[in-house]
Write an enzyme that holds these catalytic residues in place. Sequence first.
Site, PDB file in Angstrom:
ATOM      1  N   LYS A   1       0.865  -1.198   0.000  1.00  0.00           N
ATOM      2  CA  LYS A   1       0.000   0.000   0.000  1.00  0.00           C
ATOM      3  C   LYS A   1       0.880   1.219   0.000  1.00  0.00           C
ATOM      4  O   LYS A   1       1.915   1.207   0.649  1.00  0.00           O
ATOM      5  CB  LYS A   1      -0.902   0.008   1.246  1.00  0.00           C
ATOM      6  CG  LYS A   1      -1.858  -1.153   1.348  1.00  0.00           C
ATOM      7  CD  LYS A   1      -3.106  -0.966   0.520  1.00  0.00           C
ATOM      8  CE  LYS A   1      -3.958  -2.228   0.542  1.00  0.00           C
ATOM      9  NZ  LYS A   1      -5.266  -2.103  -0.085  1.00  0.00           N
TER      10      LYS A   1
ATOM     11  N   LYS B   1       0.331  -9.777  -2.322  1.00  0.00           N
ATOM     12  CA  LYS B   1      -0.827  -9.749  -3.221  1.00  0.00           C
ATOM     13  C   LYS B   1      -0.875  -8.441  -3.985  1.00  0.00           C
ATOM     14  O   LYS B   1      -0.590  -7.388  -3.423  1.00  0.00           O
ATOM     15  CB  LYS B   1      -2.102  -9.924  -2.388  1.00  0.00           C
ATOM     16  CG  LYS B   1      -3.384  -9.885  -3.188  1.00  0.00           C
ATOM     17  CD  LYS B   1      -4.590  -9.943  -2.249  1.00  0.00           C
ATOM     18  CE  LYS B   1      -5.857  -9.538  -2.941  1.00  0.00           C
ATOM     19  NZ  LYS B   1      -5.885  -8.125  -3.381  1.00  0.00           N
TER      20      LYS B   1
ATOM     21  N   ASP C   1      -3.072  -5.460  -5.737  1.00  0.00           N
ATOM     22  CA  ASP C   1      -4.411  -4.952  -5.465  1.00  0.00           C
ATOM     23  C   ASP C   1      -5.291  -5.129  -6.691  1.00  0.00           C
ATOM     24  O   ASP C   1      -4.802  -5.374  -7.793  1.00  0.00           O
ATOM     25  CB  ASP C   1      -4.352  -3.498  -4.980  1.00  0.00           C
ATOM     26  CG  ASP C   1      -5.171  -3.357  -3.702  1.00  0.00           C
ATOM     27  OD1 ASP C   1      -6.295  -3.906  -3.681  1.00  0.00           O
ATOM     28  OD2 ASP C   1      -4.698  -2.737  -2.748  1.00  0.00           O
ATOM     29  N   GLU C   2      -6.595  -5.013  -6.476  1.00  0.00           N
ATOM     30  CA  GLU C   2      -7.538  -5.344  -7.547  1.00  0.00           C
ATOM     31  C   GLU C   2      -7.398  -4.424  -8.757  1.00  0.00           C
ATOM     32  O   GLU C   2      -7.699  -4.822  -9.876  1.00  0.00           O
ATOM     33  CB  GLU C   2      -8.974  -5.337  -7.017  1.00  0.00           C
ATOM     34  CG  GLU C   2      -9.538  -3.999  -6.541  1.00  0.00           C
ATOM     35  CD  GLU C   2      -8.999  -3.562  -5.172  1.00  0.00           C
ATOM     36  OE1 GLU C   2      -8.373  -4.389  -4.492  1.00  0.00           O
ATOM     37  OE2 GLU C   2      -9.193  -2.382  -4.815  1.00  0.00           O
TER      38      GLU C   2
ATOM     39  N   HIS D   1     -10.322 -12.310  -6.420  1.00  0.00           N
ATOM     40  CA  HIS D   1     -10.722 -11.051  -5.776  1.00  0.00           C
ATOM     41  C   HIS D   1     -12.133 -10.745  -6.247  1.00  0.00           C
ATOM     42  O   HIS D   1     -12.473 -11.017  -7.389  1.00  0.00           O
ATOM     43  CB  HIS D   1      -9.749  -9.936  -6.165  1.00  0.00           C
ATOM     44  CG  HIS D   1      -9.849  -8.752  -5.244  1.00  0.00           C
ATOM     45  ND1 HIS D   1     -10.924  -7.902  -5.248  1.00  0.00           N
ATOM     46  CD2 HIS D   1      -9.031  -8.318  -4.262  1.00  0.00           C
ATOM     47  CE1 HIS D   1     -10.742  -6.974  -4.311  1.00  0.00           C
ATOM     48  NE2 HIS D   1      -9.596  -7.216  -3.684  1.00  0.00           N
TER      49      HIS D   1
ATOM     50  N   LYS E   1     -12.953  -2.888   7.467  1.00  0.00           N
ATOM     51  CA  LYS E   1     -13.460  -1.619   6.922  1.00  0.00           C
ATOM     52  C   LYS E   1     -14.640  -1.778   5.966  1.00  0.00           C
ATOM     53  O   LYS E   1     -15.230  -0.792   5.554  1.00  0.00           O
ATOM     54  CB  LYS E   1     -12.315  -0.901   6.202  1.00  0.00           C
ATOM     55  CG  LYS E   1     -11.887  -1.569   4.889  1.00  0.00           C
ATOM     56  CD  LYS E   1     -10.752  -0.838   4.193  1.00  0.00           C
ATOM     57  CE  LYS E   1     -10.414  -1.529   2.877  1.00  0.00           C
ATOM     58  NZ  LYS E   1      -9.242  -0.997   2.207  1.00  0.00           N
TER      59      LYS E   1
HETATM   60  C1  CAP Z   1      -7.475  -4.754   1.607  1.00  0.00           C
HETATM   61  C2  CAP Z   1      -7.809  -4.629   0.161  1.00  0.00           C
HETATM   62  C3  CAP Z   1      -8.862  -5.568  -0.440  1.00  0.00           C
HETATM   63  C4  CAP Z   1     -10.179  -5.596   0.234  1.00  0.00           C
HETATM   64  C5  CAP Z   1     -11.285  -6.224  -0.607  1.00  0.00           C
HETATM   65  C6  CAP Z   1      -8.251  -3.227  -0.099  1.00  0.00           C
HETATM   66  O1  CAP Z   1      -6.552  -3.836   2.042  1.00  0.00           O
HETATM   67  O2  CAP Z   1      -6.671  -4.843  -0.592  1.00  0.00           O
HETATM   68  O3  CAP Z   1      -9.058  -5.181  -1.768  1.00  0.00           O
HETATM   69  O4  CAP Z   1     -10.034  -6.316   1.401  1.00  0.00           O
HETATM   70  O5  CAP Z   1     -12.431  -6.397   0.105  1.00  0.00           O
HETATM   71  O6  CAP Z   1      -7.786  -2.609  -1.037  1.00  0.00           O
HETATM   72  O7  CAP Z   1      -9.106  -2.752   0.586  1.00  0.00           O
HETATM   73  P1  CAP Z   1      -6.413  -3.367   3.574  1.00  0.00           P
HETATM   74  P2  CAP Z   1     -13.069  -7.847   0.374  1.00  0.00           P
HETATM   75  O8  CAP Z   1      -5.999  -4.606   4.366  1.00  0.00           O
HETATM   76  O9  CAP Z   1      -5.312  -2.324   3.585  1.00  0.00           O
HETATM   77  O10 CAP Z   1      -7.713  -2.818   4.011  1.00  0.00           O
HETATM   78  O11 CAP Z   1     -11.998  -8.705   0.952  1.00  0.00           O
HETATM   79  O12 CAP Z   1     -14.169  -7.572   1.354  1.00  0.00           O
HETATM   80  O13 CAP Z   1     -13.549  -8.310  -0.930  1.00  0.00           O
HETATM   81 MG    MG Z   2      -7.675  -4.240  -2.521  1.00  0.00          MG
END
Ligand code: CAP
Ligand code: MG
Length: 430
Positions: A152, A178, A180-181, A270, A310
Amino acid sequence: MAIDWYMDFVDTGYQPGKDELVCLYYFEPSEGIGSEEAAGRIASESSTGTWTTLTTLPPRMRDLQATAFRIEGNFVKIAYPLELWEEGNAAQLMSGIAGNIFGMKALSNLRLIDVTLPGEYIRHFKGPHFGMDGIRDMMKVRGRPLTGAVPKPKIGFSAREHAEVGFETWMGGFDFVKDDENLTSVPFNRFEDRVKLLAKMRDKAEQETGDEKSAFINITAETELMKKRAEMLADHGWNYAMIDVVVAGTAAVSTLRDYCSDLGLAIHAHRAMHAAFDRNPKHGITMQFLAKMMRLIGVAQIHTGTAVGKLAGTKQESALLANLLREEKTHASGNMLLEQDWRGVKSAFPVSSGGLHPGLVPEVLNIYGVDLVLLVSGGIHGHPDGTRAGAAATMQAIEAWCEGATLDEKAKSSPELARALEKWGYYRPK
Ligand code: CAP
Ligand code: MG
């Protein structure tokens, strides 16, 4: 003369056969529409019907009609003959039971909750290539959750910076780095560069720690390009590919399931965009349904929420999803889940992610137990002493839970955890 024939799709005395698909829907009829008629409309539009009676309707076609057979308040169960569904085609199933019906004017709300798939339908799908056991063998990790983190900020690093953050993540004790999406192959961080640089860092981290290290690198793109990216991952010794499965679609995921399987790659799914259709409790499609389709198609793991982090989601929902992904037989649960016999389809890991930090680890593990992929991203990179310490603090929190100790007790002998608790305590992000 009758204009419509919706009531032909309702039979409250009907008992579905063993080889029928049964769906559970929540529905609210629009004003002026009766409950049975509304249920009939759902059954009709999702199987063979149209808005009006037909002059030509060969009698054999009656056998292909769906039947709304149980209506209880706002919930209806509908049975679908097996012959309606193409073998092994998940996209076609969605076009029926999760298709036009959501737009019918006669319904003010409609939510597909779950489907029970008969063995005859399931046997045309391959399911996960590895299963939880296979993944644990591959990663040589037993008795604790698998752990991972997204560098991040979620997008912005160059491939080299990304790989460096990844190295710190692995060195702190995590198994996975990982993507990110929304990181695929952008001008400042090309997929190819990331794959190569991360592979170098992975080898170094494996050498220094003696542990298996891996990554969920995001291949999401047009399908042919995803295949090329999967090949590149295999060429560089990776054992996973990550796909944003909702935006890519069931057809693309199905193609990649086989392609990745041949290359020895597990799929990290994801679920970005899922909340567009699963968040409204009265309308749309549940996460249970999406998770079921993804296990059926064959991803190794899919995001299932944290309940305490969150993003929206409840403990009950996370627990149901874990059950649905991990068990050989899923028992029905109220109006949230139908029974499912997976008939040998391998298990998939739930993934808990989003707003987690060491202080929340025990709560997440209370929901999921250890058969889980736990992703803590902001919650390691925001550690006062940096990423490596943050990953170590998370591993210590996991150890504490496995030992039955509280985090405060564990922190006495775990300086990284103590520092994490100083910053975040047991804070739940909004
Ligand atoms: C988590 C995360 C994931 C979310 C997706 C984000 O980061 O990489 O994409 O968890 O949601 O960008 O928010 P943090 P879900 O740990 O920094 O929050 O798993 O509910 O599909
Ligand atoms: Mg993410």
